[in-house]
Design a protein around this motif. Structure first.
Motif, short mmCIF file in Angstrom:
data_model
loop_
_atom_site.label_atom_id
_atom_site.label_comp_id
_atom_site.label_asym_id
_atom_site.label_seq_id
_atom_site.Cartn_x
_atom_site.Cartn_y
_atom_site.Cartn_z
N GLU A 62 65.25 -27.56 27.26
CA GLU A 62 64.67 -26.00 27.88
C GLU A 62 65.04 -24.57 28.21
O GLU A 62 66.30 -24.24 28.26
CB GLU A 62 63.56 -26.47 29.70
CG GLU A 62 62.98 -27.56 29.80
CD GLU A 62 62.60 -27.32 31.05
OE1 GLU A 62 62.18 -26.84 31.67
OE2 GLU A 62 61.25 -28.38 31.17
N PHE A 63 64.28 -23.80 28.01
CA PHE A 63 65.54 -22.09 27.76
C PHE A 63 64.22 -21.26 28.65
O PHE A 63 63.39 -21.84 29.02
CB PHE A 63 64.44 -21.94 26.36
CG PHE A 63 65.53 -22.67 25.05
CD1 PHE A 63 66.61 -22.38 24.49
CD2 PHE A 63 64.82 -23.93 24.40
CE1 PHE A 63 67.45 -22.82 23.82
CE2 PHE A 63 65.10 -25.04 24.03
CZ PHE A 63 66.88 -24.70 23.42
N ASP A 64 64.86 -20.42 28.90
CA ASP A 64 64.18 -19.34 29.57
C ASP A 64 63.12 -18.82 29.16
O ASP A 64 63.69 -18.63 27.76
CB ASP A 64 65.16 -18.46 30.81
CG ASP A 64 64.41 -18.13 32.02
OD1 ASP A 64 64.26 -18.03 32.89
OD2 ASP A 64 64.49 -16.66 31.64
N LYS A 65 62.06 -18.56 29.31
CA LYS A 65 60.91 -17.82 29.12
C LYS A 65 61.13 -16.29 28.97
O LYS A 65 60.94 -15.91 27.96
CB LYS A 65 59.39 -17.99 29.47
CG LYS A 65 59.57 -18.82 29.51
CD LYS A 65 57.59 -19.22 30.41
CE LYS A 65 57.76 -20.87 30.16
NZ LYS A 65 56.29 -21.90 30.87
N THR A 66 62.25 -15.42 29.55
CA THR A 66 62.07 -14.29 29.32
C THR A 66 63.53 -13.98 29.00
O THR A 66 64.57 -12.54 28.64
CB THR A 66 61.62 -13.60 30.71
OG1 THR A 66 62.42 -14.19 31.76
CG2 THR A 66 60.62 -13.44 31.63
N ASN A 67 64.56 -15.13 29.57
CA ASN A 67 66.39 -14.05 29.57
C ASN A 67 67.08 -14.93 29.03
O ASN A 67 67.64 -16.11 29.05
CB ASN A 67 66.44 -13.98 30.89
CG ASN A 67 68.24 -13.23 31.24
OD1 ASN A 67 69.02 -13.42 30.21
ND2 ASN A 67 68.55 -12.88 32.05
N LEU A 68 67.43 -14.40 27.28
CA LEU A 68 68.78 -15.56 26.47
C LEU A 68 69.44 -15.66 27.68
O LEU A 68 70.39 -16.99 27.29
CB LEU A 68 69.21 -14.51 25.94
CG LEU A 68 67.57 -14.50 24.29
CD1 LEU A 68 68.27 -13.11 23.62
CD2 LEU A 68 67.85 -15.70 24.03
N ARG A 69 69.98 -15.17 28.23
CA ARG A 69 71.33 -15.22 28.70
C ARG A 69 71.10 -16.25 30.24
O ARG A 69 72.13 -17.00 30.84
CB ARG A 69 71.74 -14.09 29.71
CG ARG A 69 72.17 -12.94 28.62
CD ARG A 69 73.75 -13.46 27.93
NE ARG A 69 74.24 -12.91 26.74
CZ ARG A 69 74.76 -12.90 25.93
NH1 ARG A 69 74.65 -14.11 26.36
NH2 ARG A 69 74.82 -12.35 25.01
N ILE A 70 69.72 -16.77 30.61
CA ILE A 70 69.98 -18.11 31.02
C ILE A 70 70.58 -19.34 30.57
O ILE A 70 69.87 -19.55 29.86
CB ILE A 70 68.35 -17.95 32.16
CG1 ILE A 70 68.07 -16.48 32.84
CG2 ILE A 70 67.83 -19.02 32.78
CD1 ILE A 70 68.30 -16.50 33.76
N PRO A 71 71.17 -19.91 31.62
CA PRO A 71 71.38 -21.43 31.05
C PRO A 71 70.17 -21.92 30.12
O PRO A 71 69.75 -22.35 31.20
CB PRO A 71 72.88 -21.96 31.67
CG PRO A 71 72.59 -20.56 33.30
CD PRO A 71 71.52 -19.43 32.55
N LEU A 72 70.49 -22.88 29.96
CA LEU A 72 70.12 -23.50 29.03
C LEU A 72 69.59 -25.31 30.63
O LEU A 72 70.35 -25.16 31.16
CB LEU A 72 70.32 -25.21 27.76
CG LEU A 72 71.18 -23.88 26.44
CD1 LEU A 72 71.15 -24.74 25.42
CD2 LEU A 72 69.30 -23.02 26.12
N ILE A 73 68.82 -25.97 30.55
CA ILE A 73 68.77 -26.82 31.53
C ILE A 73 67.89 -28.20 30.48
O ILE A 73 67.42 -28.14 29.54
CB ILE A 73 67.08 -26.90 32.78
CG1 ILE A 73 67.79 -24.92 32.95
CG2 ILE A 73 67.09 -27.94 32.89
CD1 ILE A 73 66.57 -25.11 34.08
N ILE A 74 68.84 -28.96 30.23
CA ILE A 74 68.36 -30.18 29.17
C ILE A 74 68.31 -31.48 30.17
O ILE A 74 68.96 -31.80 31.08
CB ILE A 74 69.93 -30.96 28.36
CG1 ILE A 74 70.43 -28.88 27.69
CG2 ILE A 74 69.88 -31.63 27.47
CD1 ILE A 74 71.13 -28.83 26.74
N TYR A 75 67.31 -31.96 29.96
CA TYR A 75 67.02 -33.27 31.06
C TYR A 75 67.06 -34.54 30.00
O TYR A 75 67.01 -35.03 28.91
CB TYR A 75 65.12 -32.87 30.71
CG TYR A 75 65.23 -32.28 32.31
CD1 TYR A 75 65.54 -32.33 33.68
CD2 TYR A 75 64.97 -31.12 31.94
CE1 TYR A 75 64.79 -31.12 34.48
CE2 TYR A 75 64.54 -29.90 32.48
CZ TYR A 75 64.67 -30.15 33.69
OH TYR A 75 64.26 -29.05 34.40
#
Length: 162
Positions: A62-75
């Motif tokens: 999962e990628f943040d919808k508004t900021n490229l610098r927000i870390p990824l979340i992988i489930y």
């Protein structure tokens, strides 16, 4: 179009033009049939000459919808025996947290494959796996193989935090 959407659309285009053999990465499809460019289903082959060889590891990124610098979340969809993955909730602490956005989808998946082979024993979430990995690699490898021996697929969860 915001910068995150633009970047992910570009990543999708690059992936479709040159997908590496044995890997897959696609945005998920929403219930209405549209693509959710912010959530990808990916598959990574187990590293060669490891207890993971011949297995496929399925990830949801999962990628943040508004900021490229927000870390990824992988489930993950199920548990896996790995020093950096909690057996209780699938949470993973990893040094890969800073890979996005400097690296693209392909590099993220290559890094995940490497992570499966080379756990970070300094950031342990599964003490039993870490202890076996450090002290009895043969038994560790056996546990990894046995965990996945029935279904030939292992689902892992990684959550990258800054």
């Amino acid at each position: 179009m915001n910068p995150v959407t633009e970047r992910l659309m570009d990543e999708r285009k690059k992936w479709r033009l040159d997908p590496p053999n044995g890997y897959s990465a696609n945005p998920i499809q929403n219930i209405d049939g549209s693509l959710n460019i912010f959530k990808w289903e990916c598959e990574v082959p187990g590293p060669r000459k490891t207890p993971c060889e011949g297995k496929t590891y399925k990830f949801t990124i999962e990628f943040d919808k508004t900021n490229l610098r927000i870390p990824l979340i992988i489930y993950c969809k199920s548990k896996c025996f790995h020093p950096n993955i909690s057996q209780h909730d699938g949470y993973v602490c990893s040094s890969l947290k800073d890979i996005w956005p400097e690296c693209g989808i392909k590099q993220i998946l290559f890094s995940l494959q490497s992570f499966l082979e080379y756990p970070n024993v300094e950031s342990v979430l599964n003490n039993e796996a870490a202890s076996l990995y450090k002290g009895n690699r043969e038994k560790y490898n056996e546990r990894v193989q046995n965990l996945n021996g029935e279904n030939k697929r292992m689902y892992c969860a990684l959550i990258f935090e800054k």
